[in-house]
Each structure stands twice: as structure tokens, then as C-alpha cells.
Enzyme design. Sequence first.
Site, short mmCIF file in Angstrom:
data_model
loop_
_atom_site.label_atom_id
_atom_site.label_comp_id
_atom_site.label_asym_id
_atom_site.label_seq_id
_atom_site.Cartn_x
_atom_site.Cartn_y
_atom_site.Cartn_z
N CYS A 89 -0.40 45.23 27.04
CA CYS A 89 -1.21 46.46 26.86
C CYS A 89 -1.42 47.22 28.16
O CYS A 89 -1.84 48.38 28.15
CB CYS A 89 -2.56 46.10 26.24
SG CYS A 89 -2.39 45.25 24.68
N HIS A 96 -7.82 51.43 27.69
CA HIS A 96 -6.96 50.87 26.64
C HIS A 96 -7.75 50.80 25.34
O HIS A 96 -8.88 50.31 25.30
CB HIS A 96 -6.49 49.48 27.07
CG HIS A 96 -5.82 48.71 25.99
ND1 HIS A 96 -4.84 49.26 25.19
CD2 HIS A 96 -5.99 47.43 25.56
CE1 HIS A 96 -4.44 48.36 24.32
NE2 HIS A 96 -5.12 47.25 24.52
N ASN A 129 -5.02 49.19 17.91
CA ASN A 129 -4.53 48.84 19.25
C ASN A 129 -3.00 48.96 19.24
O ASN A 129 -2.32 48.17 18.60
CB ASN A 129 -4.98 47.40 19.56
CG ASN A 129 -4.53 46.92 20.92
OD1 ASN A 129 -3.67 47.53 21.55
ND2 ASN A 129 -5.10 45.82 21.36
#
Length: 339
Positions: free
Chosen positions: A127, A267, A297
Site C-alpha cells: 500500500c 492511504h 482499500n
Amino acid sequence: MSTACHIAGLGVSVPENTLSNFDLEKIMDTSDEWIVTRTGIKNRHVLKDDENISQYAAEACKKAMAEANVSPSQITHLLVATCSPETLSPSTACILAEKLGLSKYTGLPFISENNPSLVCFDFNAACSGFVYGLELSRAFLALNKNAVILLVTAECLSRRMNYKDRTTSVLFGDGAGAAVIRAEGEYLFKILDVSVGADGDFKDLIRIGGGTDKKVQVGDTIGEDYFLSMQGREVFKHAVRGMAQESIKLLDKNSLSVNDIDLFIAHQANLRIIEAVGERLNIPQDKVFTNLEKYGNTSASSIVLAMAEAKEKGLLKKGQKTLLTAFGAGLTWGSALLG
Ligand code: UT7
């Protein structure tokens, strides 16, 4: 003096196909209420069975190149951040190079004085991929100030969701993003500084198997370890601490305070994590941009998806100070300052 580093174009693309919390309610023991309260996520975009993520990454690249007014033949570097590559080999970057026609201009012979070579590879910082990619871009521009870099994020974690694991499988979605990065010419945002880190001692907190660590034979059944597994609560704590600490470090290094920051994009993993980081940094809520409710996500793509939407809404602007921060498997993390 270090080489200037600018984002000259930005593009994103997500699958049309969606998976809402209500869709998930039909296939597992969960509820819209639980998912929204615990994560802030309402919807995700996921590949259809006959799709692949490089087709969306190609769309994102075309948008970014159009905005930067750059043609495929000008691209010198194609860097793809992904922890969900289409194949172990070739790289998603090489698959994308073919889709974008970047390979055509290289032609045969492969090496010729007339044909500039293309640096083309995947890297996996999970990520944190986009922020790591900004750091990589700075390094490549320091080596060659004429480099024209296509930094791509291509993630399709829906392909590695274990829908028997309700805690993790409700979190992730698919999406792609791209940024054209170069030193000279018109630009959208200046990359002022980047800082990244990693700690392999925590490698087991988030894991996707299916690599070469296990011997498998043709015909073997895929086991649970093939899918993404995560120790959510542990990751939550590290994510809040990691993103806050790296951001403070970067601000201090640049003699800036939180008051100097106009926009904060973290994020997009969990709204509660973003709020907790914002609180630790003391950033007012109205400076915190989120869009995870629509996408879930999307790993390395989450920051680019958020940047593109914030830009579209007039919230992310040239010259204003924007703080980006990310955290992911590895563990990896990083923060970047745009101006
Ligand atoms: O991108 C990489 C970085 N990743 C992250 O940053 C993710 C970090 N972690 C998280 O976001 C959160 O830890 C999760 C969203 C994964 C989980 O939230 P949580 O508040 O830590 O929940 P939990 O795992 O502690 O579970 C709480 C309860 C449990 O029930 P009991 O034992 O209290 O009765 C779970 O069984 O919620 C239950 N639960 C669910 N209930 C309905 C877990 N998942 C679900 C679900 N639907 N999908």
C-alpha cells in the site's frame, strides 16, 4: 542541488463492476452497519472474471500522458507499484508497455543508438507503493534529468480475497492510477520531499501467498495461504503510529509545521485510521481528504485515486502544501510533500 521533480499529469481508472456492502451481506455474515462503522467503506470496484488490471492501468496511463502532453515515445521509465501483479513473470510493467505501445518504438534490434531504451519493471511496497514510487522517481531523475517517468499503480486485490474471512475481505477493492513525473516543463505539482521506511520484522502481519516459497505441483488445490491474510488490530496500531511518525519526521526535515499543510491525503485503508493519524498530527478535519467509501482499500492505488478526485474538486492545487502518507504490508510506510 537536487534535480527538480514534478508531477505533470495524473490519471486513474477503476473497473465499472462494483461490490457494495449490501452485496457482501448476501455472501457472508456481515452488515453494512458494521463495515461503515468500523471502516467507513461503502463500496468497492472489482474486476469482472474476464478482465485484468492492466487494461485499467493502461487507461490511467493514457489520461496521465494526455494531461502531461507526453506521447508514449517520450516515456523513458515505466514503474509499476503492485502487490497483485498479473503474473509472477513477465512484470505487469512489461504487459502494460505492450498495451501502451511503448515497446513498438524500441523495435529490433533491441539496442540501437536511435532507439532510447525503456526502463520497465514492477516493484512491491504494497500500500506504500505510490509514495515509494515518488522516491524511486526522484532517484531516476537524479541519474538522468531528462527522464520522463510513468509511475503506475495497478492493484486487483479482489483476486486474492478470501471471502470466508469476513474481517479482511470486506476491505479491499481494485483500481489503477498513473502519474507522469519529470523535471522540466509544465507541471501540476512539485514533489518537495519524500521519506520512506520499512521493517521486515513485521512481515507476517499482512501476507499474500502464492509465490515460490511453497512447492506445488500441477493439479494441487489452492489453500487459504494463497489469499490475503491480515492481523487487522496489530496493523491498525502500527499504521497510525507509522504514518504519523513519518509525517512528523518529513515536516521537521523541511522546517514545516502542520499549520503549513493545506491538504492531507493518507492511504485509504480505514476511516478510523485516517482520523487517528489526523488527530495525532493535529490536522483539522476539513484539511483531510478521503474517498475510501467509494473504493475501499485499493492498496498502492488509493493515494492516486484520492489525489485525482481532490484535484477534480479543486481541493488539491498547484503551489499549496499537500502531505501524503501511506502504510502497508512489509511493513512499509512513507510520506511525501507536494507543493
Ligand atoms: O492497507 C494495509 C493496511 N491495512 C489496514 O490498515 C487495516 C488495519 N485494520 C483495520 O482496519 C481493522 O482492524 C479491521 C477493519 C480489519 C477490523 O476492525 P476491528 O475494529 O479491529 O475489528 P476486530 O477484528 O477487532 O473485530 C471486532 C468484532 C469481532 O467480533 P467479537 O469477537 O467482538 O464478537 C469480529 O468477529 O467484529 C467482528 N467482525 C465482523 N462483524 C461483521 C469482524 N469482521 C466483521 C464483519 N462483519 N465483516
